[in-house]
Design a protein around this motif. Structure first.
Motif, mmCIF file in Angstrom:
data_model
loop_
_atom_site.group_PDB
_atom_site.id
_atom_site.type_symbol
_atom_site.label_atom_id
_atom_site.label_comp_id
_atom_site.label_asym_id
_atom_site.label_seq_id
_atom_site.Cartn_x
_atom_site.Cartn_y
_atom_site.Cartn_z
ATOM 1 N N GLN A 14 -18.652 53.045 -3.676
ATOM 2 C CA GLN A 14 -18.732 53.262 -5.115
ATOM 3 C C GLN A 14 -17.810 54.410 -5.530
ATOM 4 O O GLN A 14 -17.106 54.319 -6.537
ATOM 5 N N GLU A 15 -17.819 55.477 -4.744
ATOM 6 C CA GLU A 15 -16.965 56.623 -5.048
ATOM 7 C C GLU A 15 -15.495 56.209 -5.003
ATOM 8 O O GLU A 15 -14.707 56.583 -5.878
ATOM 9 N N CYS A 16 -15.148 55.409 -4.002
ATOM 10 C CA CYS A 16 -13.774 54.920 -3.866
ATOM 11 C C CYS A 16 -13.389 54.073 -5.081
ATOM 12 O O CYS A 16 -12.299 54.235 -5.648
ATOM 13 N N LEU A 63 -10.588 53.259 -10.169
ATOM 14 C CA LEU A 63 -10.625 52.921 -11.584
ATOM 15 C C LEU A 63 -10.166 54.092 -12.459
ATOM 16 O O LEU A 63 -9.471 53.890 -13.462
ATOM 17 N N MET A 64 -10.538 55.298 -12.078
ATOM 18 C CA MET A 64 -10.103 56.473 -12.841
ATOM 19 C C MET A 64 -8.577 56.611 -12.787
ATOM 20 O O MET A 64 -7.943 56.907 -13.804
ATOM 21 N N ARG A 65 -7.985 56.388 -11.612
ATOM 22 C CA ARG A 65 -6.525 56.449 -11.495
ATOM 23 C C ARG A 65 -5.882 55.375 -12.373
ATOM 24 O O ARG A 65 -4.885 55.625 -13.049
ATOM 25 N N LYS A 66 -6.468 54.180 -12.352
ATOM 26 C CA LYS A 66 -5.932 53.077 -13.157
ATOM 27 C C LYS A 66 -6.041 53.412 -14.651
ATOM 28 O O LYS A 66 -5.106 53.172 -15.415
#
Length: 126
Positions: A74-76, A81-84
Protein backbone atom coordinates in the motif's frame (compact mmCIF):
# COMPACT_ATOMS: atom_id res chain seq x y z
CA UNK A 1 -29.09 -87.57 52.27
CA UNK A 2 -27.66 -84.98 54.54
CA UNK A 3 -24.20 -85.61 53.18
CA UNK A 4 -25.46 -85.26 49.62
CA UNK A 5 -27.17 -82.02 50.58
CA UNK A 6 -23.94 -80.71 52.16
CA UNK A 7 -22.00 -81.84 49.10
CA UNK A 8 -24.47 -80.07 46.76
CA UNK A 9 -24.33 -76.96 48.90
CA UNK A 10 -20.51 -77.03 48.94
CA UNK A 11 -20.50 -77.53 45.16
CA UNK A 12 -22.92 -74.57 44.78
CA UNK A 13 -20.72 -72.39 47.01
CA UNK A 14 -17.68 -73.43 45.00
CA UNK A 15 -19.46 -72.54 41.77
CA UNK A 16 -20.60 -69.23 43.24
CA UNK A 17 -17.02 -68.43 44.30
CA UNK A 18 -15.75 -69.40 40.85
CA UNK A 19 -18.36 -67.14 39.20
CA UNK A 20 -17.56 -64.34 41.66
CA UNK A 21 -13.82 -64.66 40.96
CA UNK A 22 -14.41 -64.73 37.21
CA UNK A 23 -16.63 -61.66 37.41
CA UNK A 24 -14.11 -59.91 39.66
CA UNK A 25 -11.32 -60.64 37.15
CA UNK A 26 -13.51 -59.32 34.32
CA UNK A 27 -14.30 -56.19 36.35
CA UNK A 28 -10.59 -55.64 37.06
CA UNK A 29 -9.73 -56.16 33.37
CA UNK A 30 -12.45 -53.69 32.36
CA UNK A 31 -11.15 -51.16 34.91
CA UNK A 32 -7.63 -51.50 33.49
CA UNK A 33 -8.98 -51.13 29.95
CA UNK A 34 -10.99 -48.09 31.03
CA UNK A 35 -7.89 -46.52 32.61
CA UNK A 36 -5.87 -47.30 29.49
CA UNK A 37 -8.54 -45.77 27.25
CA UNK A 38 -8.72 -42.68 29.48
CA UNK A 39 -4.93 -42.30 29.35
CA UNK A 40 -4.90 -42.74 25.56
CA UNK A 41 -7.71 -40.21 25.27
CA UNK A 42 -5.80 -37.69 27.39
CA UNK A 43 -2.64 -38.20 25.36
CA UNK A 44 -4.54 -37.85 22.08
CA UNK A 45 -6.30 -34.76 23.39
CA UNK A 46 -3.00 -33.22 24.49
CA UNK A 47 -1.42 -34.03 21.12
CA UNK A 48 -4.35 -32.44 19.27
CA UNK A 49 -4.24 -29.40 21.56
CA UNK A 50 -0.51 -28.97 20.95
CA UNK A 51 -0.98 -29.40 17.21
CA UNK A 52 -3.79 -26.85 17.12
CA UNK A 53 -1.74 -24.44 19.24
CA UNK A 54 1.18 -24.76 16.80
CA UNK A 55 -1.12 -24.19 13.84
CA UNK A 56 -2.74 -21.20 15.55
CA UNK A 57 0.67 -19.65 16.25
CA UNK A 58 1.73 -20.30 12.66
CA UNK A 59 -1.46 -18.64 11.37
CA UNK A 60 -0.87 -15.67 13.65
CA UNK A 61 2.67 -15.30 12.29
CA UNK A 62 1.40 -15.58 8.72
CA UNK A 63 -1.25 -12.96 9.47
CA UNK A 64 1.40 -10.57 10.82
CA UNK A 65 3.56 -11.18 7.73
CA UNK A 66 0.60 -10.63 5.39
CA UNK A 67 -0.35 -7.44 7.20
CA UNK A 68 3.25 -6.22 6.92
CA UNK A 69 3.41 -7.12 3.22
CA UNK A 70 0.06 -5.43 2.59
CA UNK A 71 1.23 -2.32 4.40
CA UNK A 72 4.42 -2.20 2.31
CA UNK A 73 2.49 -2.70 -0.94
CA UNK A 74 0.00 0.00 0.00
CA UNK A 75 2.83 2.38 0.87
CA UNK A 76 4.51 1.61 -2.45
CA UNK A 77 1.26 2.24 -4.35
CA UNK A 78 0.62 5.48 -2.47
CA UNK A 79 4.15 6.68 -3.26
CA UNK A 80 3.78 5.70 -6.93
CA UNK A 81 0.43 7.48 -7.18
CA UNK A 82 1.81 10.57 -5.43
CA UNK A 83 4.70 10.72 -7.93
CA UNK A 84 2.23 10.34 -10.80
CA UNK A 85 0.01 13.08 -9.35
CA UNK A 86 3.01 15.40 -8.95
CA UNK A 87 4.10 14.66 -12.52
CA UNK A 88 0.59 15.35 -13.85
CA UNK A 89 0.36 18.55 -11.82
CA UNK A 90 3.72 19.67 -13.20
CA UNK A 91 2.63 18.81 -16.75
CA UNK A 92 -0.68 20.60 -16.26
CA UNK A 93 1.08 23.67 -14.91
CA UNK A 94 3.54 23.61 -17.78
CA UNK A 95 0.76 23.25 -20.35
CA UNK A 96 -1.20 26.05 -18.68
CA UNK A 97 1.88 28.30 -18.89
CA UNK A 98 2.34 27.37 -22.56
CA UNK A 99 -1.36 28.01 -23.22
CA UNK A 100 -1.14 31.43 -21.56
CA UNK A 101 1.97 32.26 -23.61
CA UNK A 102 0.27 31.12 -26.85
CA UNK A 103 -2.79 33.26 -26.05
CA UNK A 104 -0.58 36.31 -25.49
CA UNK A 105 1.25 35.59 -28.75
CA UNK A 106 -2.07 35.17 -30.56
CA UNK A 107 -3.28 38.51 -29.26
CA UNK A 108 0.02 40.11 -30.34
CA UNK A 109 -0.20 38.50 -33.78
CA UNK A 110 -3.83 39.60 -34.16
CA UNK A 111 -2.84 43.14 -33.19
CA UNK A 112 0.10 43.08 -35.57
CA UNK A 113 -2.10 41.73 -38.36
CA UNK A 114 -4.71 44.38 -37.70
CA UNK A 115 -2.07 47.11 -37.78
CA UNK A 116 -0.60 45.76 -41.02
CA UNK A 117 -4.09 45.53 -42.59
CA UNK A 118 -4.78 49.14 -41.54
CA UNK A 119 -1.45 50.22 -43.02
CA UNK A 120 -2.25 48.40 -46.28
CA UNK A 121 -5.73 49.90 -46.43
CA UNK A 122 -4.31 53.34 -45.73
CA UNK A 123 -1.72 52.87 -48.47
CA UNK A 124 -4.30 51.71 -50.95
CA UNK A 125 -6.51 54.77 -50.24
CA UNK A 126 -3.71 57.14 -50.92
Amino acid sequence: LRQASVHIQAKAEQEEEFISNTLLKKIQALKKEKESLALNYEQEEEMLTNDLSRKLNQLRQEKVQLEHTLEQEQECLVNKLMRKIEKLETETSSKQTTLDQLRREKVQLENTLEQEQEALVNRLWK
